[in-house]
Design a protein around this motif. Structure first.
Motif, PDB file in Angstrom:
ATOM      1  N   UNK A 147       0.858  -1.183   0.000  1.00 41.03           N
ATOM      2  CA  UNK A 147       0.000   0.000   0.000  1.00 41.03           C
ATOM      3  C   UNK A 147       0.893   1.233   0.000  1.00 41.03           C
ATOM      4  N   UNK A 148       0.311   2.373  -0.367  1.00 42.29           N
ATOM      5  CA  UNK A 148       1.103   3.599  -0.428  1.00 42.29           C
ATOM      6  C   UNK A 148       0.191   4.820  -0.356  1.00 42.29           C
ATOM      7  N   UNK A 149       0.815   5.961  -0.002  1.00 42.14           N
ATOM      8  CA  UNK A 149       0.165   7.274  -0.077  1.00 42.14           C
ATOM      9  C   UNK A 149       1.205   8.271  -0.580  1.00 42.14           C
ATOM     10  N   UNK A 150       0.728   9.399  -1.113  1.00 46.60           N
ATOM     11  CA  UNK A 150       1.626  10.393  -1.712  1.00 46.60           C
ATOM     12  C   UNK A 150       1.224  11.796  -1.259  1.00 46.60           C
ATOM     13  N   UNK A 151       2.200  12.522  -0.700  1.00 46.45           N
ATOM     14  CA  UNK A 151       1.958  13.869  -0.186  1.00 46.45           C
ATOM     15  C   UNK A 151       2.798  14.876  -0.977  1.00 46.45           C
ATOM     16  N   UNK A 152       2.135  15.952  -1.448  1.00 49.06           N
ATOM     17  CA  UNK A 152       2.785  16.949  -2.303  1.00 49.06           C
ATOM     18  C   UNK A 152       2.512  18.383  -1.829  1.00 49.06           C
ATOM     19  N   UNK A 153       2.651  18.704  -0.567  1.00 48.20           N
ATOM     20  CA  UNK A 153       2.309  20.066  -0.127  1.00 48.20           C
ATOM     21  C   UNK A 153       3.197  21.150  -0.742  1.00 48.20           C
ATOM     22  N   UNK A 154       4.384  20.771  -1.207  1.00 52.05           N
ATOM     23  CA  UNK A 154       5.264  21.791  -1.800  1.00 52.05           C
ATOM     24  C   UNK A 154       4.703  22.366  -3.092  1.00 52.05           C
ATOM     25  N   UNK A 155       3.790  21.636  -3.740  1.00 52.86           N
ATOM     26  CA  UNK A 155       3.132  22.172  -4.942  1.00 52.86           C
ATOM     27  C   UNK A 155       1.629  22.322  -4.692  1.00 52.86           C
ATOM     28  N   UNK A 156       1.300  22.564  -3.426  1.00 51.38           N
ATOM     29  CA  UNK A 156      -0.075  22.893  -3.014  1.00 51.38           C
ATOM     30  C   UNK A 156      -1.056  21.738  -3.162  1.00 51.38           C
ATOM     31  N   UNK A 157      -0.561  20.498  -3.104  1.00 52.40           N
ATOM     32  CA  UNK A 157      -1.421  19.315  -3.092  1.00 52.40           C
ATOM     33  C   UNK A 157      -1.046  18.525  -1.839  1.00 52.40           C
ATOM     34  N   UNK A 158      -1.870  18.617  -0.798  1.00 52.90           N
ATOM     35  CA  UNK A 158      -1.503  17.927   0.435  1.00 52.90           C
ATOM     36  C   UNK A 158      -1.391  16.418   0.209  1.00 52.90           C
TER      37      UNK A 158
END
Length: 265
Positions: free
Chosen positions: A189-200
């Motif tokens: 399983x996995x999750x992906x966090x991108x807050x640096x480009x405004x996608x939490x």
């Protein structure tokens, strides 16, 4: 006026997977206009494609700017082309514009199989900031040229993480932060966090699997795996390791067809 589609990628049904905006154009518009469209759409990615010879030029924009590789919006673009433009085709070729990757998407019944480059991660060091940001201690940290990967020993830990996105933004390395663990029902399983480009949190991040597939293949010896992105929307990704390339497959569901009135006063 631009024809505009929204497609739920890596989704068995509508309202699952990861929604992507898709604009199929006759010719390129300005980068500034593509950036503004992506901001207005406010989806994790909007893809823009123009036919160039026997392939399509492809670019992806987030609300925070252009990105170099995106899986779910490639699947969504291929879905639109197969269904509405290249209706007799079963293979599509894409040349990406920011970094010159050549991508191939093959239609196999209701699955769309993407041929992407393998990205092999390297070992990296754990910091106190990482632990504070994630709220849990990973057993291993990896890094690619773009992203950080955190390995956990529990599927439940990955599912239940509530990261501090303001602290992830402070990471000196890593455009995104991926978290993953072995799974009982799936291979991982996995999750992906991108807050640096405004996608939490990205609901399903295709490019993440370019680096997770070689990692998990080394751990379990399997060339073919089924992964589950355990975000709120969720999505299933069928994975295959092919040496210097990986194959990512998933389904898609059409949500919207419309027009973007970019030239109206």
């Amino acid at each position: 006026m631009l024809k505009y589609y929204v497609v739920d990628a890596f989704a068995d049904n509508i309202f699952e997977g990861n929604p992507a905006g898709v604009c199929i154009m006759d010719e390129w518009i300005s980068i500034e206009k593509m950036e503004k469209i992506a901001i207005e759409n406010n989806l994790s990615e909007t893809a823009f494609a123009v036919k160039e010879g026997n392939a399509y030029g492809l670019r992806w924009f987030t609300p925070g700017g252009e990105i170099d590789l995106c899986g779910h919006a490639t699947l969504a673009t291929a879905y639109v082309l197969f269904r509405f433009v290249e209706t007799n085709a079963d293979v599509l070729h894409f040349n990406t514009k920011k970094i010159n990757h050549h991508l191939i998407v093959t239609k196999k019944d209701d699955l769309y199989e993407m041929d992407f480059p393998t990205i092999t991660p390297e070992k990296y060091h754990l910091t106190d900031l990482m632990v504070d940001a994630l709220g849990a201690v990973p057993v291993e940290v990896l890094k690619t040229s773009r992203d950080l990967i955190f390995i956990f020993d529990s599927e439940d830990t990955v599912k239940n993480l509530t990261p501090d996105f303001s602290k992830i933004k402070q990471f000196p390395e890593g455009l995104s932060a991926y978290v993953t663990a072995k799974s009982e029902e799936f291979d991982f399983v996995a999750r992906a966090f991108w807050p640096k480009i405004n996608i939490d949190e990205d609901p399903v991040c295709g490019t993440m699997y370019c680096s997770l597939i070689p990692y998990w293949r080394e751990k379990n010896g399997l060339d073919k795996m089924v992964a589950r992105q355990v975000s709120k929307r969720g999505g299933t990704v069928y994975c295959e390791f092919c040496g210097e390339r990986v194959k990512l497959s998933g389904r898609a569901a059409l949500y919207l067809i419309g027009n973007i009135c970019v030239d109206e006063k």
